[in-house]
Design an enzyme around this catalytic site. Sequence first.
Site, PDB file in Angstrom:
ATOM      1  N   ASP A 120      49.358  44.645  78.219  1.00 48.85           N
ATOM      2  CA  ASP A 120      48.907  45.968  77.716  1.00 48.85           C
ATOM      3  C   ASP A 120      49.350  47.113  78.841  1.00 48.85           C
ATOM      4  O   ASP A 120      49.887  47.959  78.361  1.00 48.85           O
ATOM      5  CB  ASP A 120      47.565  45.777  77.399  1.00 48.85           C
ATOM      6  CG  ASP A 120      47.092  45.028  75.950  1.00 48.85           C
ATOM      7  OD1 ASP A 120      47.906  44.458  75.717  1.00 48.85           O
ATOM      8  OD2 ASP A 120      45.864  44.997  75.859  1.00 48.85           O
TER       9      ASP A 120
ATOM     10  N   SER B  11      49.933  41.745  70.166  1.00 49.16           N
ATOM     11  CA  SER B  11      49.491  42.558  71.354  1.00 49.16           C
ATOM     12  C   SER B  11      50.508  43.125  72.209  1.00 49.16           C
ATOM     13  O   SER B  11      50.187  43.888  73.251  1.00 49.16           O
ATOM     14  CB  SER B  11      48.460  41.336  72.077  1.00 49.16           C
ATOM     15  OG  SER B  11      49.494  40.469  72.761  1.00 49.16           O
TER      16      SER B  11
ATOM     17  N   GLU C   6      46.365  39.194  79.040  1.00 48.34           N
ATOM     18  CA  GLU C   6      46.397  40.135  77.987  1.00 48.34           C
ATOM     19  C   GLU C   6      46.449  41.470  78.407  1.00 48.34           C
ATOM     20  O   GLU C   6      47.392  42.555  78.086  1.00 48.34           O
ATOM     21  CB  GLU C   6      45.417  40.065  76.955  1.00 48.34           C
ATOM     22  CG  GLU C   6      45.356  40.875  75.776  1.00 48.34           C
ATOM     23  CD  GLU C   6      46.667  41.149  75.041  1.00 48.34           C
ATOM     24  OE1 GLU C   6      47.555  41.865  75.199  1.00 48.34           O
ATOM     25  OE2 GLU C   6      46.916  40.016  74.458  1.00 48.34           O
TER      26      GLU C   6
END
Length: 642
Positions: free
Chosen positions: A295, A560, A291
Site C-alpha cells: 500500500d 489491494s 500488504e
Amino acid sequence: MFATLHRKSLSMSLGVLLAGASACTWAASTTAAVDAGAAPANQTAQVTLILKLHNQAALEDYIRQTVTPGSAHYQQFLSTSQFAQQYGATNADIARVQSYLRAQGLSGEVLPSHLAVRISGTVGQFNQLFQTSVHNYVSHENGRGFHKPAIHPQVPSAISDVVDVISGLSNENLYRAHHVSAPAFAALGAANAKTNALSAKGSSGASSNPTASGIPGEYTVGDVANFYDINPLYKRGVVGKGSTVAIVTLSNFYPSDATTYWSDIGLATKPNRITQVHVDGGGAIDGGSGETSIDVEQSGGIAPYANIMVYDAPNTQSGYVDAFAQAVSDNVADSISTSWGGPEIFDFAALNVNGASDTDTTDAGDLRAFHAIFLEAAVQGQSLFAAAGDSGAYDTVRELGTGTGAGDFTAPLTVDAPASDPYITAAGGTTTPYSYAFGNGPVASITQESVWGWDYIQNYFDTYVQPINLFSSGGGGGGVSVYWHTPFYQLFTNGIRRSEPNQSLVYNDPSAGPTTLLKLPSHFAGRNVPDISLNADPETGYLYVSTVDGGLNSGEGGTSFVAPQLNGISALLRQSTGHRIGLWNPQVYALQNIFGYGSFSAFRSIRAGDNWFYHGAPHYNPGAGIGALDVANLDVFLRSGF
C-alpha cells in the site's frame, strides 16, 4: 492515540467468526476455534462506541453539493470541528454518555469529531454494561487465543438514543488482506511463459515512464503510469507535492521496504515522508505486513512527492473502526485507502445474533460504524478507496471455501466490505493484455484489458494441459450489495444490476445435513461495486518489496494494489487542481453518464472477461465498474470544473 483497522478477513471458517453464539447451533460442529469458557472478570478489553449523527439527511445533501459544480457549497469542505458542531454528537449527548460510564466505573476518550468514544475496561464491567458474556477461544488454525462475546451485546437503554454501534469486545483476527499471488503452476508441471501481447497506451517512445519494467508479473508503478495515462501529469511537474495520502492497515511494516522499492526502480521521491500512527497499540509485524508495504509502495510510488501517513492497528473488530476513525478525525490526509476487508454478509444479524432469522440482513456488525466515519470523510473532502476483494463475484469463497462434501459451505453471490459502502470508492481488478503459454500448450493472448477472473486460465488448462479448479483462486471483487441501497450517483447509470435470486449461505453439517444460515434478498436494488478498476491480475501483476515476505516479490496482484494506486492518483489530482477532490463517486459517475467513452473520456470501458459471474460490457458492469481510468483526461475535466 485513539483508533484501529479494515474489514473482516476470515481465513478460517465462518464458525470462527460466530464461535460461541448460542443461536448458531451449527457452529459447534464447524468452528475452527475451541470455546475455553467465560473470560475472567478482571481480563481487560476495549470497546468503541459510535455515536449517532445529527441531521444525517442534511449531511448527505451537503456532501452532494461539495462535489457538484454550480452548487452553493461546491468544494466547501468542512473541518473536523465544523463537522463535530454541525453533525456530531452534541456536548450534552457526550456529557450524558460520560456520566453514565463513570457510574459504571469507566471513562472514555472522545474523538474531536464527536463521532466515537473509546473505552478500556474489564470483561466484568463490559459484561454488565452490555448484557453479554465474553468468552475466551483458542483457534484450531494457529493456536492463537482471543476473546469475543458469546451473546450479542446490547446498548444500555439509558444511552441508546445517543449510541448507535458497539464496536469491539473482540480481539479476534477478522480481516483479510486483498492481495493474491500467481497460482503455483509449477506444482502442476506447467512452465509459464509470459510476454507483453500489446503495447499499453504511452508505453513506447518519449511518453514511456522510465521506471516501468514492461514485464507482466514484474510491473512497477511506472507501468501503471503507462497503462492509465498518468505521464502527462508528471511532465507538468505534478508529482503529489502538497498532498498527503493515508493508509489504513491492520499490520505494522518496515518503512525501509518502501524506500528500497522506490530506489530499486529508479524513482526519485521526497525523503523522510512516511509517518506511522500506531492505533490501539498498533498492528503486529506479521503475515499481513507485506500488504502494508504494498500500500505504501504503490500510493507513494504513484505520487512520489506526497506525504504518507500509515495508520496501523491490531486486526480486530474495533481495531479497524478505530484506525479509520483516527485517520478521518485527524483530517491530515487528503485521501485514504485500505486493502483489507471481508464479506459484507458476515455483519448480518442472521450470522451474529441469538435468535435472528436466516433472512435477517440488518447490520449487527460494523457497517453502520464505517458508514458514519465515511460520511465525515466525505464532507471533509477526504477521498476514500477500498479494495473490492479478490474472490470474484463470490466473496466468501476465499474465507470459507466451497464444495459439496460434509463441512462445506455454498458460495452465494456476495460483495466485500467496507468497499460496498456508498461513500467509499470500490477498487476493482482487470487483466491487462499479455500472451501466455503453459505446459506444452500453444501461446494464447488476452488482447484487450478485461475483467479479472482466472477462468481464462482454467479453460486453457482444461483444454491443453490437465483439468484444474481455480474457481476459488482469484478474480476481481464485484456484485450487488444486499445491505446498501442503490446510491444517487448510480441511479441513471446504464448497466447497474439488482441482486440475483436464490442466493443462500448453506452449511453442509456432517451430523445434521444442510443448514441454511442466511437467505439473501432477491432483486434487491443495491449499491453496485466496484466503481473503477485497474490491473490486478497477478499474472499481469507486480513487483513489491517486503522484508516479512522475503524481500523482492514478483507475480503479485489483487485489488489491494488498485486501492493504493487510486489513492496516489488522487494525490496527483489534488496537486493539479489545487484543492481536495472529495468523494470520487458522484463525480466519476456523472462524467461517465454525461460524456460516455471515447478518445477524450476519462474512462475506458472494460468489455471482455468476467469475474466468474459478471461479464465485461460497453457500459457499467459489476465486473469492472465504469471501467479503467485515463488519468490525464480525468485531470482535464476536474480542472475545468466540468
